[in-house]
Every structure is written in structure tokens, then in C-alpha cells.
Enzyme design. Sequence first.
Site, short mmCIF file in Angstrom:
data_model
loop_
_atom_site.label_atom_id
_atom_site.label_comp_id
_atom_site.label_asym_id
_atom_site.label_seq_id
_atom_site.Cartn_x
_atom_site.Cartn_y
_atom_site.Cartn_z
N CYS A 4 13.98 10.46 6.41
CA CYS A 4 13.83 9.98 7.79
C CYS A 4 15.09 10.21 8.62
O CYS A 4 15.01 10.50 9.80
CB CYS A 4 13.39 8.52 7.81
N GLU A 30 9.78 1.25 10.60
CA GLU A 30 10.85 2.25 10.45
C GLU A 30 10.15 3.60 10.57
O GLU A 30 9.35 3.98 9.70
CB GLU A 30 11.55 2.09 9.10
N GLU A 50 9.51 15.44 15.41
CA GLU A 50 9.94 15.42 14.01
C GLU A 50 9.09 16.40 13.20
O GLU A 50 7.87 16.37 13.26
CB GLU A 50 9.76 14.01 13.44
N LYS A 52 0.85 -1.19 0.00
CA LYS A 52 0.00 0.00 0.00
C LYS A 52 0.88 1.24 0.00
O LYS A 52 1.51 1.57 1.00
CB LYS A 52 -0.93 0.00 1.22
#
Length: 494
Positions: free
Chosen positions: A299, A264, A398, A188
Site C-alpha cells: 500500500c 486503510e 493506484e 473476512k
Amino acid sequence: MDQTQIDTLRGKPVAAFHHLIDGKAVPASDGDTMNVVSPIDGQVLTTVAAGTAEDMNAAIASARAAFEDRRWAGQAPAARKKVLLKWADLIEANALELTVLGVRDNGTEIGMALKAEPGSAAATIRYYAEALDKIYGEIAPTPGDILGMIHKEPVGVVGAIIPWNFPLMIGAWKLGPALAMGNSVVLKPSETASLSLLRMAELALEAGLPPGVLNVVTGEGRVVGETLGLSMDVDVLVFTGSGATGRRLMEYAARSNMKRVYLELGGKSPNIVFADAPNLDEAAKVTAAGIFRNSGQVCVAGSRLLVEAPIHDEFVAAVTKAADAMRVGDPLKVETQIGAVNSETQLQANLGFVETAVSEGGQIVTGGARILQDTGGYYMAPTIVTGVTQKATLAQKEVFGPVLGVTPFATEKEAVALANSTVYGLAGAAWTANLGRAHRMVKSVRTGVMHINTYGGADGTVPLGGVGQSGNGSDKSLHAIDKYVNLKTAWIKL
Ligand code: TXE
């Protein structure tokens, strides 16, 4: 890169994309579609299927059937290798087309996208293709007249959910080892970056991957992603994305069949610069690239700059100079160094973080605003905020945007304490000419990846994974294979 070729490709209309289920392009069961808006100019580029739970279940059933009849897992390793190598070749042969399609969808500057997307995806698939016939079981040193054997078996159906920042690269990190080990996959992609991934999956069929072994279903995370997560017929879930979604996936697993979940997640990676860094100019340029490329939507981005107090002002000035020199703009121009932010939502979130940083005492040294609004696209100036305290939102959360927070430190001990003061632990860097200190930093900064006197390193031979709330398990390298195999013990009476 040839600008004329890029311009020709960008001028092409993009036909509507459907799901890829059981080797066929299939529209949503209720015919619903979602607009794909290009971050370059805010215009609708095409549509993708707005998947339903029914679509996702059809894809899972197709993957399950493909796994059970062994049409892929049952092939000789050399045959599987041949297909995957051909797929890697096709990705490379179509690299520019894939890249331009992907950039029109997600906004990454083309220079980075060409390398990081098809370039890295092809290399990853090739790496696992070459590895697949070198991985096999063991015979244990069992006593007497009984033999213990350890088989390595594919797990079955893998559900993969991926984000928008690097769909081909991150997709390949999951698909390469999963398919090499003989699993079937339902993938997906993100709502805001599905196109190049769908095209890459078509190339897998062209390379000879049997229908049903790789299915791609597009749509909302809360609809098709949730169905995948809750399925009783999915054996492993692998994910890259936000912590909030990662947490949900663990819940889905607990509420369904306790499937394995590998995550992750995000980061707030510290980039620590000591006064004895070997080359401060070089460190400043790499620091700027390490946070601002792809508009900070990386990331491992070094989003927290920790600087030893005596060089704070000098170093901030050097990073500011490097940031201001980076060309922000149309991601399909070869000279662009920072492309578009992926979506209006993400851009607004980035600006919100800057506002909060200022309200919490930070000072904007450069950037801080939306730019190029007349294009209709989503662009943000590289932004540096100084005076960020350890407790500030900008030091803890973040952003996933081109925003660098700066905090000074006095001693090595304080640098380590600051570095380890978030819930994350994905990546980090230290700049120093002191060999002992370099090794101490590798040991004491709590991350999955640590850089010394550099930032970034793209090779597929090393694992990428986080500790703490940056995730579990790793992508890349031979270690990633463990996620996609089951160990099975066989006792044989002799
Ligand atoms: O992530 P989501 P979004 C972080 C980054 C960013 C924020 C939001 O901080 O600003 O996350 O980004 C699917 N069940 N990162 O909204 O929602 C979704 O459809 C199952 C950091 O894009 O996590 C998409 O395919 N699936 C990160 C994928 O999850 C669901 C990269 C990721 O989307 C779902 C991306 C659900 N309930 C975002 N909800 C990194 N560090 O690399 C969503 N999804």
C-alpha cells in the site's frame, strides 16, 4: 532460510480449508467451495469455503454470544495477555510453515514474506498483549461533590476485512488491538489469500483463545463481506483494500446501524529526489526496492518518482540498473527478490496501466511486459515509465503492481505541488541533504507517513494511516487501540 525445508513444505498437498466459526472448522452452508489458484504456476492448490450470507450471520452470532457472556472480555487482563503471548509464540514456532502456505497462495517472495508475515504478525500481537494491562480509564477533575470517571470499554463485535498482499501482517494489525481490548472479531480474508490466515486463526485456539472470540469466514466480498458490512450486530468495521470497497463499507454502515468504519486504502505515494540527495546510488537502490518488492503490491509503495530535472537522466539510469538487477521469479526460491503478481486479473490490470501510460505519452525505459509465462504463473518485469505528466492516469491512479512512473520537476515548490496532486495521501519520501528542506517536506507533503532519505520502515510502534482518500484512522502503535474501545463516562454522586 533453508531451501531444502522450503522445498519440503511446498511439496505438501494442502487439504481443503473451511470457515472457522465458533471454534470449529465449518464448511459453507450449501457445501460450495472456491478453488485456490497458486500465482506461482496457475495451478489449483486447494479449496476454501465459498461462504454464504448464512455462514457470515452464524459467525457474527457466535462473536456476539462470546462477547455478551464475557468469556474473553471478562477475563483478567493478565489472563488475556497470557493467551495472546502464547499465540505470538505459536506463530513464530510455525513461521516457515505459515509463510510457505501463504506464498503458495499469494505469491510474495519468501524473503519478504517470512519477515513481513508471521514475523510481523507475531510482533504485533505481542506488542498489544504487552500493552493491554497498561491501558485504563481516567478520573476527571470534576468539581464539588460529583466524580466524573472515564471508562475504556471494548466496543463489542469487530468486523475486519483484509486484502491479499500481506494477510498475516494486516490481519494482525486489526486482530492484535481488537482482541487485546476484549472484543470479539469476525474476519473476512481476501478471496485470493485466505489460507495462512485461517491457519494463524487455528493457532489462536490452540493458544487458548475461547471459541467464538475469533471467527474467520471466507468467500466473495460481495456476499460475505457485504453481509458483514450490513449487519446490525457488528459494532466496528476495519478494512484494508481498495477505495471502491471502502466507499461501499461506508454505505453499508449508513444503511444499517451506523457502525464505525475505519479504512486503510490505496496510495500513489511520491518519492521525491532532489539533486542534493546525500547518496544517489543508495537512493536509486532503495527507490527500486520501494516500488518493486512484492511486485509493487504494497500500500505504501513509492509509485511516483519525482526527480529534480538536472539529475533526471542520471537517476533514472541508476534506478533502471537497480531494477534490472532484481531477480524476478519463483517466490519460493530464497534468492528471488520479486515474486509473482497475485492473480491473472491483477496482472492484466497492471499491463493495462502500462498500455494507457504509453498512449498518454509515457516512454517505457525498462520492463512493461509479462514474463516467465511458461511457468503458468503470473510474473511481470519491473517497469519504469518516464515522461509521465501530472494529469496522466499513471500519476493519478493506484496500479498496485511493479510499475514506476517518473516525472521531472524544477523547484521545491513544484515538487510539493506535484506530490500533493492526487486524491491520495498515504506515504511519501524526500531525498535531500538540506535539513531545512527535509523538515519542510515532512510538513508540506500531505501524507500519513513521510520518509527522509529512506523508504519503508516496518516498526509497529508508529502509526500507519492515510489522509484524503487513502483512509482514516491508523493501524499499528498504541493509537490504533482507540478504534477498538468506547469511552464511557460515569458520574458518581459523592
Ligand atoms: O480489492 P478489494 P482487490 C487496491 C489495488 C488493487 C485493487 C483491487 O489497487 O488493484 O484494490 O484489489 C473485500 N463488501 N488495493 O479486488 O476488492 C474483498 O473480498 C465487503 C489496495 O483485492 O477492495 C477483500 O477481502 N467486502 C490495497 C477486500 O475487500 C468486500 C490492498 C479487499 O478487496 C466487497 C488491496 C464488498 N462489496 C487492494 N468487495 C492497499 N493499498 O493496501 C470486496 N470486498
